[in-house]
Motif scaffolding. Structure first.
Motif, PDB file in Angstrom:
ATOM      1  N   SER A 307     -46.230  29.188 -11.428  1.00 25.66           N
ATOM      2  CA  SER A 307     -45.381  30.277 -11.910  1.00 25.66           C
ATOM      3  C   SER A 307     -43.960  30.096 -11.384  1.00 25.66           C
ATOM      4  CB  SER A 307     -45.953  31.628 -11.443  1.00 25.66           C
ATOM      5  OG  SER A 307     -46.011  31.674 -10.033  1.00 25.66           O
ATOM      6  N   ASP A 308     -42.985  30.351 -12.232  1.00 24.55           N
ATOM      7  CA  ASP A 308     -41.570  30.202 -11.903  1.00 24.55           C
ATOM      8  C   ASP A 308     -41.290  28.846 -11.234  1.00 24.55           C
ATOM      9  OD1 ASP A 308     -38.931  30.890 -11.813  1.00 24.55           O
ATOM     10  OD2 ASP A 308     -39.097  32.007  -9.928  1.00 24.55           O
ATOM     11  N   PRO A 309     -41.586  27.751 -11.934  1.00 24.39           N
ATOM     12  CA  PRO A 309     -41.448  26.424 -11.312  1.00 24.39           C
ATOM     13  C   PRO A 309     -39.981  26.036 -11.115  1.00 24.39           C
ATOM     14  CG  PRO A 309     -41.924  26.178 -13.631  1.00 24.39           C
ATOM     15  CD  PRO A 309     -42.010  27.649 -13.329  1.00 24.39           C
ATOM     16  N   SER A 310     -39.723  25.249 -10.104  1.00 25.20           N
ATOM     17  CA  SER A 310     -38.394  24.694  -9.893  1.00 25.20           C
ATOM     18  C   SER A 310     -38.225  23.461 -10.783  1.00 25.20           C
ATOM     19  CB  SER A 310     -38.209  24.303  -8.424  1.00 25.20           C
ATOM     20  OG  SER A 310     -39.076  23.224  -8.089  1.00 25.20           O
ATOM     21  N   GLN A 315     -40.146  18.335 -13.120  1.00 26.45           N
ATOM     22  CA  GLN A 315     -39.958  16.883 -13.220  1.00 26.45           C
ATOM     23  C   GLN A 315     -41.230  16.158 -12.791  1.00 26.45           C
ATOM     24  OE1 GLN A 315     -36.528  15.502 -13.650  1.00 26.45           O
ATOM     25  NE2 GLN A 315     -37.292  13.420 -13.772  1.00 26.45           N
ATOM     26  N   THR A 316     -41.819  16.578 -11.677  1.00 28.85           N
ATOM     27  CA  THR A 316     -43.031  15.932 -11.166  1.00 28.85           C
ATOM     28  C   THR A 316     -44.193  16.090 -12.137  1.00 28.85           C
ATOM     29  OG1 THR A 316     -42.311  16.367  -8.893  1.00 28.85           O
ATOM     30  CG2 THR A 316     -44.649  15.849  -9.222  1.00 28.85           C
ATOM     31  N   ALA A 317     -44.350  17.291 -12.681  1.00 19.17           N
ATOM     32  CA  ALA A 317     -45.441  17.539 -13.628  1.00 19.17           C
ATOM     33  C   ALA A 317     -45.291  16.668 -14.872  1.00 19.17           C
ATOM     34  CB  ALA A 317     -45.479  19.010 -14.009  1.00 19.17           C
ATOM     35  N   VAL A 330     -37.300   9.792 -16.503  1.00 20.00           N
ATOM     36  CA  VAL A 330     -37.381  11.065 -17.199  1.00 20.00           C
ATOM     37  C   VAL A 330     -36.240  11.952 -16.715  1.00 20.00           C
ATOM     38  CG1 VAL A 330     -38.741  13.144 -17.624  1.00 20.00           C
ATOM     39  CG2 VAL A 330     -39.884  10.923 -17.474  1.00 20.00           C
ATOM     40  N   GLU A 331     -35.413  12.429 -17.656  1.00 16.88           N
ATOM     41  CA  GLU A 331     -34.291  13.301 -17.320  1.00 16.88           C
ATOM     42  C   GLU A 331     -34.459  14.643 -18.023  1.00 16.88           C
ATOM     43  OE1 GLU A 331     -30.627  11.455 -18.317  1.00 16.88           O
ATOM     44  OE2 GLU A 331     -30.806   9.867 -16.808  1.00 16.88           O
ATOM     45  N   LEU A 332     -34.031  15.722 -17.330  1.00 20.57           N
ATOM     46  CA  LEU A 332     -34.144  17.067 -17.871  1.00 20.57           C
ATOM     47  C   LEU A 332     -32.765  17.680 -18.091  1.00 20.57           C
ATOM     48  CD1 LEU A 332     -36.965  18.586 -15.610  1.00 20.57           C
ATOM     49  CD2 LEU A 332     -37.213  17.591 -17.870  1.00 20.57           C
ATOM     50  N   TYR A 340     -36.414  23.107 -21.819  1.00 22.59           N
ATOM     51  CA  TYR A 340     -35.722  21.908 -21.342  1.00 22.59           C
ATOM     52  C   TYR A 340     -35.740  20.826 -22.411  1.00 22.59           C
ATOM     53  CZ  TYR A 340     -35.633  23.650 -16.521  1.00 22.59           C
ATOM     54  OH  TYR A 340     -35.390  24.376 -15.387  1.00 22.59           O
ATOM     55  N   GLU A 341     -34.650  20.103 -22.484  1.00 22.20           N
ATOM     56  CA  GLU A 341     -34.623  18.857 -23.232  1.00 22.20           C
ATOM     57  C   GLU A 341     -35.103  17.762 -22.285  1.00 22.20           C
ATOM     58  OE1 GLU A 341     -31.041  17.108 -25.580  1.00 22.20           O
ATOM     59  OE2 GLU A 341     -31.061  16.125 -23.630  1.00 22.20           O
ATOM     60  N   VAL A 342     -36.040  16.954 -22.731  1.00 21.39           N
ATOM     61  CA  VAL A 342     -36.607  15.893 -21.901  1.00 21.39           C
ATOM     62  C   VAL A 342     -36.233  14.547 -22.525  1.00 21.39           C
ATOM     63  CG1 VAL A 342     -38.704  14.912 -20.909  1.00 21.39           C
ATOM     64  CG2 VAL A 342     -38.520  17.394 -21.251  1.00 21.39           C
ATOM     65  N   LEU A 343     -35.503  13.736 -21.776  1.00 23.84           N
ATOM     66  CA  LEU A 343     -35.127  12.398 -22.227  1.00 23.84           C
ATOM     67  C   LEU A 343     -35.938  11.376 -21.450  1.00 23.84           C
ATOM     68  CD1 LEU A 343     -33.334  10.416 -23.815  1.00 23.84           C
ATOM     69  CD2 LEU A 343     -31.656  10.587 -21.962  1.00 23.84           C
ATOM     70  N   ALA A 344     -36.796  10.634 -22.163  1.00 28.56           N
ATOM     71  CA  ALA A 344     -37.635   9.611 -21.530  1.00 28.56           C
ATOM     72  C   ALA A 344     -37.160   8.230 -21.934  1.00 28.56           C
ATOM     73  CB  ALA A 344     -39.091   9.810 -21.943  1.00 28.56           C
ATOM     74  N   GLU A 345     -37.128   7.326 -20.991  1.00 29.20           N
ATOM     75  CA  GLU A 345     -36.720   5.947 -21.250  1.00 29.20           C
ATOM     76  C   GLU A 345     -37.878   5.007 -20.946  1.00 29.20           C
ATOM     77  OE1 GLU A 345     -33.168   4.951 -19.158  1.00 29.20           O
ATOM     78  OE2 GLU A 345     -31.894   6.258 -20.393  1.00 29.20           O
ATOM     79  N   ARG A 346     -38.134   4.117 -21.871  1.00 27.65           N
ATOM     80  CA  ARG A 346     -39.172   3.105 -21.714  1.00 27.65           C
ATOM     81  C   ARG A 346     -38.583   1.746 -22.055  1.00 27.65           C
ATOM     82  NH1 ARG A 346     -41.557   7.507 -24.310  1.00 27.65           N
ATOM     83  NH2 ARG A 346     -43.427   8.372 -23.335  1.00 27.65           N
ATOM     84  N   PHE A 347     -39.290   0.690 -21.697  1.00 25.11           N
ATOM     85  CA  PHE A 347     -38.876  -0.659 -22.084  1.00 25.11           C
ATOM     86  C   PHE A 347     -39.703  -1.116 -23.272  1.00 25.11           C
ATOM     87  CE2 PHE A 347     -37.420  -0.786 -17.615  1.00 25.11           C
ATOM     88  CZ  PHE A 347     -36.108  -1.173 -17.844  1.00 25.11           C
ATOM     89  N   SER A 348     -39.038  -1.652 -24.274  1.00 25.50           N
ATOM     90  CA  SER A 348     -39.719  -2.197 -25.445  1.00 25.50           C
ATOM     91  C   SER A 348     -40.301  -3.561 -25.106  1.00 25.50           C
ATOM     92  CB  SER A 348     -38.724  -2.324 -26.599  1.00 25.50           C
ATOM     93  OG  SER A 348     -37.787  -3.352 -26.318  1.00 25.50           O
ATOM     94  N   PRO A 349     -41.161  -4.124 -25.989  1.00 28.13           N
ATOM     95  CA  PRO A 349     -41.677  -5.479 -25.758  1.00 28.13           C
ATOM     96  C   PRO A 349     -40.575  -6.513 -25.593  1.00 28.13           C
ATOM     97  CG  PRO A 349     -42.950  -4.389 -27.474  1.00 28.13           C
ATOM     98  CD  PRO A 349     -41.805  -3.482 -27.154  1.00 28.13           C
ATOM     99  N   ALA A 350     -39.408  -6.254 -26.167  1.00 30.06           N
ATOM    100  CA  ALA A 350     -38.270  -7.174 -26.028  1.00 30.06           C
ATOM    101  C   ALA A 350     -37.459  -6.862 -24.775  1.00 30.06           C
ATOM    102  CB  ALA A 350     -37.382  -7.096 -27.257  1.00 30.06           C
TER     103      ALA A 350
END
Length: 543
Positions: A307-310, A315-317, A330-332, A340-350
């Motif tokens: 409840s009422d998370p920081s 971010q951890t969840a 992961v950026e919020l 929240y807008e959540v921006l996730a970054e991953r690496f492609s096969p390239a």
């Protein structure tokens, strides 16, 4: 020349004089069009949005407008290319980019013309933002205006009306509608009106020839006229989405007129519709237009939260969620609605960084992670940051909105009173004339009512009278259809002297509104400005 042809030739001479005068006025304004700051030929965020795409397509080979909107003025204090009419989403390269929110087919075609100019002359829009836009407007908008005016002249010749009424119809097209102001800016309204006018002329021309009993010959047009009619009717949809209603009605009208028209008509229409969808998919990777990306996408996962998370707990969840467990970063960003807008970054096969946007919002004891589908919500967005003001806030009352859109500050009838004759002309047109004309009048009346109701029924944020513009611009594409309904009524009025005087007053008042708008179509109507000067505007119009 035969005696009965002399009045027709006199009318044509008058048409030519008026059309040349209107084109010369438009050309003169285009030749000196300049922004308020004097460093571009762009007049508003609306046309800047389109020019950004045109420049990016030819100069950068992409629909993403990040580079144009980042260009700064000579003193470094302004970004003269920046626009509020933009969206943000992940592009085909897996990175976040800004894009114009405007429909894609028209700007792609304009970019084609610019590409020829660029490769022929070496000139670029971004290096010459004053003279290259003017050149393109002369090459594109001026012929489109000419198409609108010439087809109107051809249309009034087909309509059974008096000599006076026909001249008045062309005069109204040249000087009594808002087509002239919108010719000096890159916009969709001029193109939609010209496309509708071309379709109307092709319909009336075919119907007139097919019912011509004087020659005793049956007219069977070939594939090409039907094809052009279908393509022009569909192109109006590319410029004005509500014109889809008229496209459906055009299909019925042409099929009723001659069932053999359908192969050509449908081929032309489908080809353009494929262009609409195809260029949108090319630009945005989506079959839906940017306007349709304003909400929350598909729900992906429910994530337990205290409840009422920081922000740290959130971010951890997220980093331990099934969806984002494999993300490298992961950026919020906190949103105005508590989510929240959540921006996730991953690496492609390239081994390239690929970005994905999500939306996280509270939902009972848990939080819901969804696909991000609000392209209008980005850092600094005019539409989500509380910067909206004036008419862009939207009109709360639909009754007030209907009044101001028709008879008030942005009124169709108050600004261009020549349209007062249209409803009367529609009623008369439904009762008299050959069947194909009565059906056409019924279709025009139905489409007019449907489109007006569509705009009145929009959510409050969309009830903005078309933004800061010289009229209720969303109905401008009806101009040729309304002129068709107007001319026979002018013919009836012209039988008496006071009737002619009345029509002249209506035309003069309409031309007055046009004259007040020639500096730019992207300004408040003169009635609105005058009421503001007198202090008559209520809070609903100025807040």
């Amino acid at each position: 020349m035969r005696k009965h042809e002399i009045p027709r030739q006199h009318r044509r001479n008058t048409y030519a004089i008026m059309i040349v005068a209107a084109l010369a006025l438009a050309a003169g304004r285009i030749s000196v069009v300049t922004s308020r700051e004097g460093d571009t030929a762009f007049l508003s965020a609306n046309d800047r949005s389109r020019w950004c795409t045109v420049a990016a397509l030819v100069e950068d080979g992409t629909f993403a407008i990040d580079r144009p909107i980042s260009i700064r003025s000579a003193d470094g204090k302004r970004r003269p290319w920046d626009t509020i009419d933009k969206v943000r989403h992940v592009g085909a390269d897996g990175q976040l980019h800004h894009y114009s929110s405007k429909p894609t087919l028209l700007v792609t075609m304009v970019a084609g013309v610019y590409g020829v100019v660029h490769h022929t002359t070496g000139l670029t829009l971004t290096e010459n933002p004053v003279y290259v836009p003017r050149l393109l407007l002369l090459l594109i908008n001026l012929p489109v205006l000419a198409l609108f005016l010439v087809t109107i002249a051809l249309i009034v010749e087909v309509i059974g009306a008096s000599d006076y009424a026909r001249r008045m119809g062309v005069a109204a097209a040249c000087f009594g509608t808002m087509m002239l102001p919108f010719t000096i800016s890159l916009n969709n309204h001029l193109f939609a009106a010209a496309a509708t006018s071309l379709t109307l002329w092709l319909y009336l021309r075919a119907a007139d020839k097919m019912t011509d009993s004087f020659s005793g010959m049956t007219y069977h047009p070939k594939f090409a006229p039907w094809f052009v009619a279908g393509a022009s009717a569909a192109f109006a949809v590319a410029c004005e989405l509500p014109a889809l209603s008229m496209l459906a009605l055009w299909t019925v009208l042409f099929a009723w007129l001659n069932p053999k028209s359908m192969p050509g008509f449908l081929t032309g229409a489908i080809l353009v519709l494929v262009g609409i969808v195809g260029t949108n998919q090319w630009a945005h990777g989506s079959l839906r237009t940017p306007y349709a990306h304003r909400g929350v996408g598909e729900d992906l996962e429910s994530i337990p939260m205290p409840s009422d998370p920081s922000k740290v707990q959130i971010q951890t969840a997220l980093e331990h969620s099934q969806t984002l467990m494999a993300a490298e970063k992961v950026e919020l960003r906190e949103l105005h609605d508590g989510g929240y807008e959540v921006l996730a970054e991953r690496f492609s096969p390239a081994n390239e960084v690929v970005q994905t946007l999500y939306k996280l919002r509270p939902s009972g004891a848990a939080w819901t992670l969804s696909v991000w589908d609000d392209w209008y919500d980005y850092p600094g967005s005019y539409w989500r940051s509380g910067k909206r003001r004036g008419v862009d806030l939207g009109e709360p009352s639909r009754v007030a909105y209907l009044f101001h859109a028709t008879l008030g500050y942005y009124g169709i009838f108050s600004l261009t009173p020549i349209w007062i004759l249209v409803p009367v002309g529609m009623i008369a047109g439904l009762r008299h004339g050959p069947g194909y004309m009565r059906r056409l009048t019924a279709a025009i009346a139905l489409a007019s009512v449907v489109c007006l109701i569509f705009y009145i029924a929009r959510p409050e944020i969309d009830r903005n009278y078309g933004g800061v513009s010289v009229c209720f611009r969303w109905m401008l594409w009806f101009a040729p259809l309304w002129l068709y309904c107007l001319v026979p009524e002018v013919s009836s009025l012209s039988e008496k002297f006071h009737g002619r005087c009345f029509t002249l007053v209506l035309l003069g008042a309409s031309a007055f509104s046009v004259a007040t708008s020639l500096s730019s179509p992207w300004q408040s109507p003169w009635i609105y400005r005058f009421a503001s000067f007198l202090g008559w505007l209520g809070n609903e119009m100025t807040r």
